[in-house]
Design a protein around this motif. Structure first.
Motif, PDB file in Angstrom:
ATOM      1  N   ASN A 102      -2.148  -0.055 -12.276  1.00 39.85           N
ATOM      2  CA  ASN A 102      -2.642  -1.137 -11.781  1.00 39.85           C
ATOM      3  C   ASN A 102      -2.310  -1.170 -10.201  1.00 39.85           C
ATOM      4  O   ASN A 102      -3.261  -1.231  -9.724  1.00 39.85           O
ATOM      5  CB  ASN A 102      -1.284  -2.829 -12.084  1.00 39.85           C
ATOM      6  N   TYR A 103      -1.267  -0.469  -9.826  1.00 43.35           N
ATOM      7  CA  TYR A 103      -1.520   0.120  -8.996  1.00 43.35           C
ATOM      8  C   TYR A 103      -2.455   0.737  -7.369  1.00 43.35           C
ATOM      9  O   TYR A 103      -3.296   0.764  -7.032  1.00 43.35           O
ATOM     10  CB  TYR A 103      -0.021   0.501  -7.655  1.00 43.35           C
ATOM     11  N   GLU A 104      -3.046   1.864  -8.675  1.00 39.56           N
ATOM     12  CA  GLU A 104      -3.460   3.208  -8.676  1.00 39.56           C
ATOM     13  C   GLU A 104      -4.723   2.638  -8.403  1.00 39.56           C
ATOM     14  O   GLU A 104      -5.319   2.299  -7.478  1.00 39.56           O
ATOM     15  CB  GLU A 104      -3.298   4.290  -9.313  1.00 39.56           C
ATOM     16  N   ASP A 105      -5.437   1.678  -9.006  1.00 40.17           N
ATOM     17  CA  ASP A 105      -6.242   0.861  -9.271  1.00 40.17           C
ATOM     18  C   ASP A 105      -6.817   0.487  -8.067  1.00 40.17           C
ATOM     19  O   ASP A 105      -8.264   0.345  -7.724  1.00 40.17           O
ATOM     20  CB  ASP A 105      -6.800   0.110 -11.155  1.00 40.17           C
ATOM     21  N   GLU A 106      -6.020  -0.228  -7.655  1.00 40.39           N
ATOM     22  CA  GLU A 106      -6.124  -0.948  -5.936  1.00 40.39           C
ATOM     23  C   GLU A 106      -5.891   0.040  -5.175  1.00 40.39           C
ATOM     24  O   GLU A 106      -6.180  -0.934  -3.843  1.00 40.39           O
ATOM     25  CB  GLU A 106      -5.517  -2.085  -6.192  1.00 40.39           C
ATOM     26  N   GLY A 107      -5.754   1.003  -5.139  1.00 43.86           N
ATOM     27  CA  GLY A 107      -5.535   2.068  -3.921  1.00 43.86           C
ATOM     28  C   GLY A 107      -3.970   1.705  -3.363  1.00 43.86           C
ATOM     29  O   GLY A 107      -3.795   2.749  -2.232  1.00 43.86           O
ATOM     30  N   LEU A 108      -2.878   1.935  -4.079  1.00 46.85           N
ATOM     31  CA  LEU A 108      -1.686   1.227  -3.635  1.00 46.85           C
ATOM     32  C   LEU A 108      -0.640   2.609  -4.586  1.00 46.85           C
ATOM     33  O   LEU A 108      -1.301   3.227  -4.858  1.00 46.85           O
ATOM     34  CB  LEU A 108      -0.910   0.420  -4.317  1.00 46.85           C
ATOM     35  N   HIS A 109       0.242   2.040  -3.439  1.00 47.48           N
ATOM     36  CA  HIS A 109       1.091   3.347  -4.463  1.00 47.48           C
ATOM     37  C   HIS A 109       3.010   2.920  -5.022  1.00 47.48           C
ATOM     38  O   HIS A 109       2.680   1.188  -4.485  1.00 47.48           O
ATOM     39  CB  HIS A 109       1.966   4.393  -2.831  1.00 47.48           C
ATOM     40  N   GLY A 110       3.501   3.727  -5.519  1.00 45.98           N
ATOM     41  CA  GLY A 110       4.565   2.652  -5.846  1.00 45.98           C
ATOM     42  C   GLY A 110       5.917   2.930  -4.234  1.00 45.98           C
ATOM     43  O   GLY A 110       5.874   3.538  -3.722  1.00 45.98           O
ATOM     44  N   ARG A 199      -2.806  -5.384  -2.582  1.00 45.98           N
ATOM     45  CA  ARG A 199      -2.326  -6.138  -3.353  1.00 45.98           C
ATOM     46  C   ARG A 199      -3.162  -7.007  -4.315  1.00 45.98           C
ATOM     47  O   ARG A 199      -3.367  -7.949  -3.594  1.00 45.98           O
ATOM     48  CB  ARG A 199      -0.732  -7.013  -3.784  1.00 45.98           C
ATOM     49  N   GLY A 200      -3.792  -6.535  -5.688  1.00 44.07           N
ATOM     50  CA  GLY A 200      -4.127  -8.244  -5.962  1.00 44.07           C
ATOM     51  C   GLY A 200      -5.754  -8.323  -6.218  1.00 44.07           C
ATOM     52  O   GLY A 200      -6.541  -8.609  -6.507  1.00 44.07           O
ATOM     53  N   GLN A 201      -6.500  -6.870  -4.567  1.00 43.64           N
ATOM     54  CA  GLN A 201      -7.654  -6.838  -4.550  1.00 43.64           C
ATOM     55  C   GLN A 201      -7.758  -5.270  -5.351  1.00 43.64           C
ATOM     56  O   GLN A 201      -7.966  -4.469  -4.306  1.00 43.64           O
ATOM     57  CB  GLN A 201      -7.809  -6.539  -3.456  1.00 43.64           C
ATOM     58  N   ARG A 202      -9.055  -5.379  -6.294  1.00 43.72           N
ATOM     59  CA  ARG A 202      -9.432  -3.838  -6.546  1.00 43.72           C
ATOM     60  C   ARG A 202     -11.062  -3.994  -6.303  1.00 43.72           C
ATOM     61  O   ARG A 202     -11.761  -3.706  -6.496  1.00 43.72           O
ATOM     62  CB  ARG A 202      -9.357  -4.165  -8.278  1.00 43.72           C
ATOM     63  N   SER A 203     -10.629  -2.899  -5.087  1.00 46.05           N
ATOM     64  CA  SER A 203     -11.949  -3.116  -4.577  1.00 46.05           C
ATOM     65  C   SER A 203     -11.697  -1.437  -3.766  1.00 46.05           C
ATOM     66  O   SER A 203     -11.199  -0.641  -3.394  1.00 46.05           O
ATOM     67  CB  SER A 203     -11.721  -3.598  -3.452  1.00 46.05           C
ATOM     68  N   LYS A 204     -12.972  -0.699  -4.196  1.00 46.73           N
ATOM     69  CA  LYS A 204     -13.302   0.790  -3.561  1.00 46.73           C
ATOM     70  C   LYS A 204     -12.809   0.612  -2.042  1.00 46.73           C
ATOM     71  O   LYS A 204     -12.579   2.039  -1.407  1.00 46.73           O
ATOM     72  CB  LYS A 204     -14.541   1.151  -3.787  1.00 46.73           C
ATOM     73  N   ILE A 205     -13.323  -0.500  -0.832  1.00 45.84           N
ATOM     74  CA  ILE A 205     -12.368  -0.385   0.515  1.00 45.84           C
ATOM     75  C   ILE A 205     -11.737   0.123   0.782  1.00 45.84           C
ATOM     76  O   ILE A 205     -11.118   0.543   1.825  1.00 45.84           O
ATOM     77  CB  ILE A 205     -13.246  -1.924   1.065  1.00 45.84           C
TER      78      ILE A 205
END
Length: 212
Positions: A102-110, A199-205
Protein backbone atom coordinates in the motif's frame (compact mmCIF):
# COMPACT_ATOMS: atom_id res chain seq x y z
CA UNK A 1 5.72 22.56 13.89
CA UNK A 2 6.15 25.46 11.53
CA UNK A 3 8.89 27.91 10.70
CA UNK A 4 12.63 27.80 11.24
CA UNK A 5 12.32 28.86 14.88
CA UNK A 6 10.13 25.86 15.72
CA UNK A 7 12.52 23.54 13.89
CA UNK A 8 15.46 25.00 15.80
CA UNK A 9 13.61 24.50 19.09
CA UNK A 10 12.82 20.89 18.18
CA UNK A 11 16.42 20.10 17.22
CA UNK A 12 17.81 21.77 20.36
CA UNK A 13 15.36 19.98 22.64
CA UNK A 14 15.71 16.52 21.10
CA UNK A 15 19.33 16.46 19.90
CA UNK A 16 21.12 19.20 21.80
CA UNK A 17 23.84 21.27 20.16
CA UNK A 18 24.10 19.73 16.69
CA UNK A 19 24.05 21.31 13.27
CA UNK A 20 21.36 19.48 11.28
CA UNK A 21 21.28 19.10 7.52
CA UNK A 22 19.14 21.68 5.77
CA UNK A 23 15.51 20.58 5.66
CA UNK A 24 14.53 19.64 2.07
CA UNK A 25 10.82 20.17 2.69
CA UNK A 26 9.42 23.55 1.65
CA UNK A 27 7.85 26.08 4.01
CA UNK A 28 4.47 25.31 2.45
CA UNK A 29 4.90 21.58 3.07
CA UNK A 30 5.89 22.22 6.67
CA UNK A 31 3.01 24.60 7.31
CA UNK A 32 0.40 22.11 6.10
CA UNK A 33 1.49 19.43 8.61
CA UNK A 34 -1.05 20.73 11.12
CA UNK A 35 -3.83 20.09 8.61
CA UNK A 36 -2.53 16.67 7.53
CA UNK A 37 -1.90 15.53 11.14
CA UNK A 38 1.72 14.78 10.42
CA UNK A 39 5.07 15.31 12.11
CA UNK A 40 8.43 16.39 10.69
CA UNK A 41 11.30 14.31 12.06
CA UNK A 42 15.10 14.57 11.76
CA UNK A 43 17.35 11.50 11.65
CA UNK A 44 21.10 12.25 11.93
CA UNK A 45 23.56 9.84 10.40
CA UNK A 46 25.74 7.42 12.33
CA UNK A 47 23.63 7.12 15.50
CA UNK A 48 22.98 3.52 16.49
CA UNK A 49 19.70 2.39 18.07
CA UNK A 50 21.51 1.79 21.37
CA UNK A 51 22.98 5.31 21.31
CA UNK A 52 19.60 6.85 20.49
CA UNK A 53 17.87 5.00 23.33
CA UNK A 54 20.58 6.09 25.74
CA UNK A 55 20.45 9.72 24.59
CA UNK A 56 16.67 9.91 24.95
CA UNK A 57 16.42 7.79 28.08
CA UNK A 58 14.23 5.15 26.44
CA UNK A 59 13.98 2.06 28.60
CA UNK A 60 14.25 -1.08 26.47
CA UNK A 61 13.90 -4.82 26.97
CA UNK A 62 16.45 -5.81 24.31
CA UNK A 63 20.20 -5.31 24.03
CA UNK A 64 20.49 -3.42 20.77
CA UNK A 65 24.28 -3.44 21.07
CA UNK A 66 24.36 -7.23 20.77
CA UNK A 67 21.34 -7.64 18.47
CA UNK A 68 22.80 -8.42 15.03
CA UNK A 69 19.69 -9.41 13.06
CA UNK A 70 18.11 -5.94 12.88
CA UNK A 71 18.75 -4.17 9.56
CA UNK A 72 18.29 -0.41 9.22
CA UNK A 73 18.51 1.91 6.20
CA UNK A 74 20.26 5.18 5.29
CA UNK A 75 22.61 4.76 8.26
CA UNK A 76 25.24 7.06 6.75
CA UNK A 77 22.83 9.74 5.53
CA UNK A 78 21.28 12.41 7.73
CA UNK A 79 17.72 12.95 6.55
CA UNK A 80 14.37 14.51 7.33
CA UNK A 81 11.10 12.65 6.95
CA UNK A 82 7.40 13.18 7.57
CA UNK A 83 5.14 10.69 9.30
CA UNK A 84 1.72 10.52 10.94
CA UNK A 85 1.44 12.14 14.38
CA UNK A 86 -1.19 9.61 15.49
CA UNK A 87 -0.64 7.99 18.89
CA UNK A 88 -1.34 4.56 17.37
CA UNK A 89 -0.32 2.90 14.10
CA UNK A 90 -2.66 2.49 11.15
CA UNK A 91 -3.62 -0.54 9.04
CA UNK A 92 -4.39 -2.69 12.06
CA UNK A 93 -5.06 -6.34 11.26
CA UNK A 94 -3.14 -5.90 8.01
CA UNK A 95 0.09 -7.80 7.50
CA UNK A 96 3.39 -6.04 7.07
CA UNK A 97 3.67 -7.15 3.47
CA UNK A 98 0.21 -5.78 2.63
CA UNK A 99 0.98 -2.47 4.32
CA UNK A 100 4.27 -2.20 2.46
CA UNK A 101 2.52 -2.70 -0.89
CA UNK A 102 0.00 0.00 0.00
CA UNK A 103 2.75 2.45 0.93
CA UNK A 104 4.83 1.72 -2.16
CA UNK A 105 1.83 2.34 -4.43
CA UNK A 106 1.59 5.83 -2.93
CA UNK A 107 5.32 6.63 -3.09
CA UNK A 108 5.72 6.18 0.67
CA UNK A 109 8.27 4.31 2.75
CA UNK A 110 8.00 2.56 6.09
CA UNK A 111 9.96 3.21 9.25
CA UNK A 112 13.02 1.31 10.36
CA UNK A 113 14.25 1.07 13.95
CA UNK A 114 16.30 4.28 13.90
CA UNK A 115 13.51 6.27 12.26
CA UNK A 116 11.02 4.85 14.73
CA UNK A 117 13.13 5.95 17.69
CA UNK A 118 13.55 9.42 16.17
CA UNK A 119 9.79 9.57 15.60
CA UNK A 120 9.10 8.54 19.21
CA UNK A 121 11.44 11.28 20.48
CA UNK A 122 9.77 13.90 18.25
CA UNK A 123 6.31 12.67 19.30
CA UNK A 124 7.24 12.95 22.98
CA UNK A 125 8.68 16.42 22.38
CA UNK A 126 5.40 17.49 20.77
CA UNK A 127 2.82 15.72 22.92
CA UNK A 128 4.63 14.88 26.16
CA UNK A 129 3.93 11.15 25.92
CA UNK A 130 5.09 8.10 23.98
CA UNK A 131 3.28 6.56 20.98
CA UNK A 132 2.09 2.99 20.48
CA UNK A 133 1.65 2.09 24.15
CA UNK A 134 -1.13 -0.39 23.30
CA UNK A 135 0.00 -1.59 19.88
CA UNK A 136 2.85 -3.12 17.92
CA UNK A 137 4.21 -1.37 14.83
CA UNK A 138 5.79 -3.07 11.79
CA UNK A 139 9.09 -1.49 10.73
CA UNK A 140 8.76 -1.88 6.97
CA UNK A 141 11.87 -0.05 5.74
CA UNK A 142 14.14 -2.30 7.76
CA UNK A 143 14.24 -6.05 8.14
CA UNK A 144 14.91 -8.72 10.72
CA UNK A 145 17.33 -11.48 9.79
CA UNK A 146 16.90 -12.43 6.12
CA UNK A 147 13.14 -12.46 5.56
CA UNK A 148 11.53 -11.27 8.79
CA UNK A 149 10.39 -7.85 9.95
CA UNK A 150 10.86 -5.99 13.21
CA UNK A 151 7.87 -4.99 15.32
CA UNK A 152 8.17 -2.49 18.16
CA UNK A 153 6.02 -0.71 20.69
CA UNK A 154 6.03 0.82 24.16
CA UNK A 155 4.22 -0.86 27.03
CA UNK A 156 2.13 0.96 29.61
CA UNK A 157 5.26 1.66 31.68
CA UNK A 158 7.05 3.25 28.75
CA UNK A 159 9.41 0.33 28.09
CA UNK A 160 10.25 -0.29 24.43
CA UNK A 161 9.85 -3.88 23.26
CA UNK A 162 11.15 -5.40 20.03
CA UNK A 163 10.49 -8.72 18.31
CA UNK A 164 11.20 -10.28 14.92
CA UNK A 165 8.01 -11.44 13.15
CA UNK A 166 6.92 -12.82 9.78
CA UNK A 167 5.94 -10.24 7.17
CA UNK A 168 2.66 -12.03 6.42
CA UNK A 169 1.55 -12.05 10.07
CA UNK A 170 -1.40 -9.87 11.04
CA UNK A 171 -3.14 -9.07 14.31
CA UNK A 172 -5.67 -6.57 15.58
CA UNK A 173 -3.05 -5.09 17.89
CA UNK A 174 -0.39 -4.65 15.17
CA UNK A 175 -0.23 -1.94 12.51
CA UNK A 176 2.22 0.12 10.47
CA UNK A 177 3.55 3.64 10.06
CA UNK A 178 4.69 5.35 6.86
CA UNK A 179 7.43 7.84 6.19
CA UNK A 180 7.64 10.49 3.48
CA UNK A 181 11.04 11.43 2.10
CA UNK A 182 11.34 14.80 0.41
CA UNK A 183 11.05 14.79 -3.41
CA UNK A 184 14.20 16.89 -3.61
CA UNK A 185 17.70 17.05 -2.13
CA UNK A 186 17.42 20.79 -1.53
CA UNK A 187 14.88 23.54 -1.97
CA UNK A 188 15.60 25.62 -5.06
CA UNK A 189 13.48 27.48 -7.59
CA UNK A 190 13.62 24.39 -9.82
CA UNK A 191 12.81 21.78 -7.16
CA UNK A 192 10.30 23.70 -5.04
CA UNK A 193 7.35 22.72 -7.23
CA UNK A 194 8.02 18.97 -7.04
CA UNK A 195 5.19 17.28 -5.16
CA UNK A 196 5.75 15.11 -2.08
CA UNK A 197 3.88 11.84 -1.59
CA UNK A 198 0.71 11.85 0.54
CA UNK A 199 -0.96 9.04 2.44
CA UNK A 200 -4.11 7.92 0.68
CA UNK A 201 -3.22 9.48 -2.68
CA UNK A 202 -2.28 6.95 -5.34
CA UNK A 203 -0.93 9.38 -7.88
CA UNK A 204 2.15 9.27 -10.09
CA UNK A 205 2.93 12.83 -9.04
CA UNK A 206 4.09 11.62 -5.63
CA UNK A 207 6.25 8.77 -6.90
CA UNK A 208 10.03 9.15 -7.07
CA UNK A 209 9.97 7.93 -10.68
CA UNK A 210 7.27 6.88 -13.16
CA UNK A 211 6.64 6.05 -16.81
CA UNK A 212 4.36 8.17 -18.99
Amino acid sequence: MTGSTSLDTYIKSVYGDIEPESCPFTEAEIKELEDTNELLVYMPSGRTPAELCDMWGFRINVDFTSESYIRTVMNDESHWFITSNSSSPELLYRSGQEARRNYEDEGLHGLDLRRYLAFAAAFRHRWGTLPDQKYWCFLLSGSYDRSGVSVVGFDGRGVLSHHGWMRNFRAKFAGSRYSVLAPRLEVTAETETLSRAYRGQRSKIGLEAAID
